[in-house]
Scaffold this motif. Structure first.
Motif, PDB file in Angstrom:
ATOM      1  N   ALA A 200       0.849  -1.196   0.000  1.00 60.67           N
ATOM      2  CA  ALA A 200       0.000   0.000   0.000  1.00 60.67           C
ATOM      3  C   ALA A 200       0.887   1.250   0.000  1.00 60.67           C
ATOM      4  N   PHE A 201       0.419   2.267  -0.706  1.00 61.46           N
ATOM      5  CA  PHE A 201       1.143   3.542  -0.805  1.00 61.46           C
ATOM      6  C   PHE A 201       0.194   4.571  -0.228  1.00 61.46           C
ATOM      7  N   GLN A 202       0.402   4.931   1.038  1.00 63.73           N
ATOM      8  CA  GLN A 202      -0.628   5.678   1.735  1.00 63.73           C
ATOM      9  C   GLN A 202      -0.291   7.131   1.958  1.00 63.73           C
ATOM     10  N   GLY A 203      -1.316   7.950   1.964  1.00 59.75           N
ATOM     11  CA  GLY A 203      -1.113   9.368   2.234  1.00 59.75           C
ATOM     12  C   GLY A 203      -2.255  10.179   1.687  1.00 59.75           C
ATOM     13  N   ARG A 296       2.617  10.854  -0.063  1.00 64.64           N
ATOM     14  CA  ARG A 296       2.357   9.532   0.499  1.00 64.64           C
ATOM     15  C   ARG A 296       3.638   8.723   0.544  1.00 64.64           C
ATOM     16  N   ARG A 297       3.591   7.644   1.283  1.00 63.20           N
ATOM     17  CA  ARG A 297       4.795   6.826   1.433  1.00 63.20           C
ATOM     18  C   ARG A 297       4.432   5.371   1.711  1.00 63.20           C
ATOM     19  N   LEU A 298       5.396   4.510   1.460  1.00 66.41           N
ATOM     20  CA  LEU A 298       5.292   3.131   1.904  1.00 66.41           C
ATOM     21  C   LEU A 298       5.472   3.116   3.417  1.00 66.41           C
ATOM     22  N   GLU A 299       4.806   2.182   4.082  1.00 67.32           N
ATOM     23  CA  GLU A 299       4.985   2.109   5.522  1.00 67.32           C
ATOM     24  C   GLU A 299       6.410   1.675   5.861  1.00 67.32           C
ATOM     25  N   ARG A 300       6.931   0.743   5.076  1.00 67.92           N
ATOM     26  CA  ARG A 300       8.335   0.321   5.242  1.00 67.92           C
ATOM     27  C   ARG A 300       9.035   0.408   3.897  1.00 67.92           C
ATOM     28  N   PHE A 301      10.311   0.778   3.927  1.00 67.16           N
ATOM     29  CA  PHE A 301      11.059   0.886   2.667  1.00 67.16           C
ATOM     30  C   PHE A 301      11.841  -0.393   2.353  1.00 67.16           C
ATOM     31  N   ILE A 366       7.507  15.010   3.788  1.00 69.32           N
ATOM     32  CA  ILE A 366       6.061  15.006   3.556  1.00 69.32           C
ATOM     33  C   ILE A 366       5.407  16.076   4.420  1.00 69.32           C
ATOM     34  N   GLY A 367       5.879  16.224   5.649  1.00 67.68           N
ATOM     35  CA  GLY A 367       5.353  17.259   6.547  1.00 67.68           C
ATOM     36  C   GLY A 367       5.525  18.645   5.944  1.00 67.68           C
ATOM     37  N   HIS A 368       6.737  18.961   5.521  1.00 68.17           N
ATOM     38  CA  HIS A 368       6.998  20.278   4.931  1.00 68.17           C
ATOM     39  C   HIS A 368       6.170  20.488   3.682  1.00 68.17           C
ATOM     40  N   SER A 369       6.139  19.461   2.865  1.00 66.51           N
ATOM     41  CA  SER A 369       5.493  19.593   1.583  1.00 66.51           C
ATOM     42  C   SER A 369       3.971  19.704   1.741  1.00 66.51           C
TER      43      SER A 369
END
Lengths: 538, 72
Positions: A200-203, A296-301, A366-369
């Motif tokens: 999943a790619f969440q955000g 968004r991001r993967l939960e684990r890389f 992601i926070g900044h963006s």
């Protein structure tokens, strides 16, 4: 960013070649396969190859297309690119800039100067079309004997194994398989590998659409970043203007939520808009596209032996130049770890620190963006009121100026990480534990100028300031005052150095440990710790 | 770290309340909202502590929840 339209001319064409793996009776076995020859995949491949790890880089295409895409490269990224052998090329070709201006309507709200302090090899930022960077990296890759790029090699299947993965690759001449110890997934925002693993790619997705255009125009315009809130030529929306090499200008226009994507890209629509913005029509349109974006991001890389980097792992909005910059910093973080794990000099668990360190960096980005996007594209009437209130107050009060957010430009992360040995002494100066070293101009034994970061390169290094006792031992020790000379005092100041000060630097040039008086056992323990031996013990 | 102060600190609460009323008198809803937005930003900066603002936001939100009838 998710491009909606993408018809790009070919700028650089590479060729598909049949490789011996395709003719083998049983699958070949590789150490590292990198999927995706964008800037992040290329940097990872070059870094590993420079560390004497053989690498195969696969890409499903065989060309670099037009469209400037990622254009802003920050100081830390330039330092990494320099270590990878393309820094000077980027500097020569790129536009160095440091002044940004923010307008509301017709009025200049404020200007900022990124004014890099003296004594750094790299500037705060350069602008360079992504295709130039990619081309430079491909050329650099071609010069490395243990790096093979396979164009038109599309991964269609990935099977995990305990000690690696088996990939099935499709080529113009049919499919073939091979085994690999590690896979680095640098296959972009729409990462097919992510899909193959069902991750999943969440955000958050943002609804606002933005028009992006490259415009060629000659003239005496300053190399500055100009950002408008609610400009007269584009009422109610935002606009951004940035200079690139070859008299090309990048223009970003916010179109809003309900924009007609197709109509907005038509030259008869785009050109009058630009004419209004630029105040003349002495320009030609090079490239235009409409995009929306996600944070968004993967939960684990890290998934077994498959490691995700760059846009495949995390996606941000374009405000703040955090996409390509953070991706290249992923490559910088991963390559040395993978190299020493493959050489048997570190436990496999070291790769988990990539997940930890770059996850934290991704969250920061992601926070900044996300916060920039909230400011630039408010979603409700009240959000818009807060935004406009901030802009109005910015003319009267300095606190509000600091709240105006037209993109917070990419800064490197300071890793809060188990690989660092916590400080036992107190330190001032700009060097911070877990952060990349600040650069400094030094001289070598022959009196020639040398930059600190060039002297360190990509190896674990001990920097030591002598105090009359035996200098420390380690795989690589640089002594200030005998190997390197701090004639101008920048090193002493930035590292708060005094006789006896000793610094342990990671292969990615981040500071791992420092002591006022280091002992051999402290150094040994910190070195083991930075290589992922927990607590510094075997 | 300071906590949000909810005990009265105003020498003359009526006068302070009146100042807010006067500031809004005669304004349209839209202008009133714009004025409030500016005030919130100015006061948030004056408070200067993120955690105090968070507490203030929580208190404001709490006061918007429906009131449970008091049980005796």
């Amino acid at each position: 960013m998710g491009r909606i339209m993408n018809t790009r001319k070919i700028l650089y064409q590479y060729g598909y070649h049949r490789c011996p793996d395709q003719d083998r009776a049983s699958p070949a076995r590789h150490s590292v396969i990198i999927v995706g020859a964008g800037p992040v995949g290329l940097c990872t491949a070059i870094d590993l190859a420079q560390r004497r790890i053989p690498v195969v880089l696969l890409d499903d295409a065989d060309r670099i297309g037009e469209g400037s895409r990622g254009i802003c490269y920050a100081k830390r990224t330039l330092e990494i690119l320099d270590r990878l052998g393309v820094g000077n090329l980027c500097l020569e070709k790129g536009v160095t800039w440091k002044v940004g201006k923010v307008f509301q309507g017709n009025d200049l709200l404020y200007a900022f100067d990124l004014l890099p302090e003296d004594g750094h090899k790299m500037p705060a930022f350069i602008n360079l079309q992504q295709y130039y960077l990619e081309h430079a990296l491909v050329e650099r890759a071609a010069a490395l004997p243990n790096l093979e790029i396979r164009w038109c090699n599309k991964v269609v299947d990935l099977k995990h194994r305990n000690d690696g993965a088996t990939l099935t690759v499709e080529t113009p001449e049919g499919t073939y398989k091979f085994d690999t110890d590690w896979v680095v997934a640098a296959d972009g925002a729409r990462s097919p590998l992510r899909g193959m693993l069902g991750l999943a790619f969440q955000g958050e997705a943002f609804e606002d659409r933005f028009l992006i255009a490259d415009v060629k125009m000659k003239g005496n315009f300053p190399p500055e970043r100009w950002f408008w809130f609610d400009p007269p030529f584009h009422e109610g929306h935002s606009a951004l203007l940035h200079k690139q090499p070859d008299d090309v200008w990048r223009i970003d226009l916010q179109l809003g939520r309900d924009a007609n994507v197709k109509a907005e890209q038509a030259p008869e629509r785009v050109i009058p808009r630009l004419r209004q913005m630029l105040g003349h029509d002495n320009f030609s349109l090079e490239w235009v596209s409409v995009y929306t974006f996600q944070c968004r991001r993967l939960e684990r890389f890290v998934h077994g032996r498959v490691v995700f980097v760059g846009d495949a792992a995390h996606q941000v909005s374009p405000f703040g130049a955090r996409g390509a910059n953070s991706g290249i910093q992923d490559a910088d973080n991963l390559a040395w770890k993978l190299a020493i794990v493959l050489k048997g000099e570190a436990p496999e668990s070291l790769i988990e620190s990539y997940n930890l360190e770059r996850s934290a960096a991704a969250d920061e980005n992601i926070g900044h963006s996300t916060r920039s996007t909230d400011f630039i594209a408010p979603r409700s009437a009240q959000e818009l009121r807060f935004r406009d209130a901030t802009l109005a107050l910015a003319r009267h009060a300095s606190f509000a100026k600091r709240m105006v957010n037209s993109g917070r430009l990419s800064m490197p992360s300071t890793y809060d990480t188990p690989l660092s040995t916590p400080d036992a002494d107190s330190w001032s100066g700009s060097a911070r534990l877990g952060a990349p070293l600040p650069d400094a101009p030094l001289h070598d034994q022959n009196g020639r100028p040398i930059w600190l970061l060039d002297a360190i390169g990509g190896e674990e290094t001990i920097l030591h300031v002598p105090n009359g006792t035996q200098p420390p031992k380690g795989s690589r020790v640089l002594v200030i005052g005998s190997d390197l000379f701090d004639n101008q005092g920048f090193f002493a100041q930035r590292f708060d150095a005094s006789p006896g000060s000793t610094y342990l630097v990671r292969p990615d040039q981040h500071l791992a440990a420092r002591w006022r008086h280091g002992t051999p056992s402290l150094l040994e323990s910190a070195s083991r710790r930075l290589r992922g031996f927990e607590g510094g013990h075997a | 770290m300071t906590a949000l102060i909810t005990e009265s600190r105003l020498a003359d609460p009526d006068r302070t309340y009146r100042a807010l009323i006067e500031a809004h008198r005669g304004l349209s809803d839209e202008d009133s909202a714009a004025l409030n937005s500016r005030l919130v930003l100015i006061l948030a900066n004056h408070i200067g502590e993120h955690s105090v603002l968070q507490e203030a936001i929580a208190l404001a939100k709490q006061s918007m929840e429906p009131v449970e009838p008091a049980s005796e």
